[in-house]
Design a protein around this motif. Sequence first.
Motif, PDB file in Angstrom:
ATOM      1  N   SER A  26       0.926  -1.247  -0.022  1.00 29.21           N
ATOM      2  CA  SER A  26      -0.179  -0.018  -0.048  1.00 29.21           C
ATOM      3  C   SER A  26       0.760   1.351  -0.027  1.00 29.21           C
ATOM      4  CB  SER A  26      -1.001   0.032   1.168  1.00 29.21           C
ATOM      5  OG  SER A  26      -0.410   0.027   2.408  1.00 29.21           O
ATOM      6  N   LEU A  39      -5.259  -2.874  -4.330  1.00 33.84           N
ATOM      7  CA  LEU A  39      -5.122  -3.285  -2.883  1.00 33.84           C
ATOM      8  C   LEU A  39      -6.157  -4.682  -2.776  1.00 33.84           C
ATOM      9  CD1 LEU A  39      -5.015  -0.473  -0.356  1.00 33.84           C
ATOM     10  CD2 LEU A  39      -3.315  -2.221  -0.753  1.00 33.84           C
ATOM     11  N   ARG A  74      -3.866   2.912   4.596  1.00 35.03           N
ATOM     12  CA  ARG A  74      -3.104   1.998   5.013  1.00 35.03           C
ATOM     13  C   ARG A  74      -2.940   1.757   6.554  1.00 35.03           C
ATOM     14  NH1 ARG A  74       0.847   4.808   2.796  1.00 35.03           N
ATOM     15  NH2 ARG A  74       1.787   5.839   4.497  1.00 35.03           N
TER      16      ARG A  74
END
Length: 350
Positions: free
Chosen positions: A158, A168, A257
């Motif tokens: 990420s 992702l 993240r």
Amino acid sequence: MSESNLKSTLKARQIYAGIIKKKSLIIFPLIALILISIVVNLFVGSADYNFTETIDALLGTTEDEVSMFVIWGLRMPVALSAVVIGAALGMGGCEMQTVLRNPMASPYTLGLSSAASLGAAIAIILKLSIVPGVGTFLITINSFIFSLLAAGMLYLFSKREDADRNTLILFGIVMNFLFSSLTQLLQFVADASDLQSLVFWSFGSLNKIDWIKLLIITIVTILCAFVFSRNIWKLTAMSLSDESAISLGVDVKKTRRNIIFIVALLTATAVSFAGTIGFVGLVAPHIARILCGEEQRYFLTASALIGALLLSVASIVSKSLVPGVIIPIGLVTSLIGIPFFALLILKRKG
């Protein structure tokens, strides 16, 4: 400000206050239902205790040490762990759907559960421990470490410049296939006894959770909930779009993240102690969204409470369907979750 504008502002405030009050009132019935489910969970089990015997053991007014052990040593940890793990999965699903803006996202979306299954398979089939000398915590430690390994890989991926929510998800799917393939390879070489143990673990169960394990799960869940609460307004902004969140000053990549890593920690803890319990983290946020909308103050809280209630009810059902037999709770949540989720989809479509 003109009189008409003032009246419009006051009316808007009244409408908003009414909406907030309505959302707040939803929380209290959910808490009441959870408390009721905990009490019912203490009465249900393979050991046949009547109402009086259960209450006496619960209050400590009996001299029967066996009933005290059954209620406090076996049933109480299971009843409370159902609530805590359900809340953890509900919160995890809520935040995964928020940061990925994908209604099909859940705590298991990015390959975390398959990583935990691989860790458990290595412990059960190969008898290998990532951390030496863990004793009875062998399966738990292995599955936890492998889940964190998957989380670390996600975290590093990420940080790439071209990593957005779609990439992702794709990276998580790749990891899911990778860990699942390795687990199937171990299943292929396993003997019948080890294979049966791994399959039973993958079904999910709360029966091996004692007070120490419950304490660990509770502490991790509370800490993760605190982190989520510190990012509530950022997450509410991200539920709109990345562009809207950026315009409000949110560092979208960093927040996504960090939240994914916290969800990974939450999921790793739940899965390592209880195995794979599906659909709770997927269904609970959808129900919460219908009741409370996307505002994180209520969406997160309702997702946690609904997840806790769903898993607590599933725990009761798992001990009630077949007298004297405890059905793995992961099977129960799937059997309940599939038609329930299908009903939600059809209702929303209508």
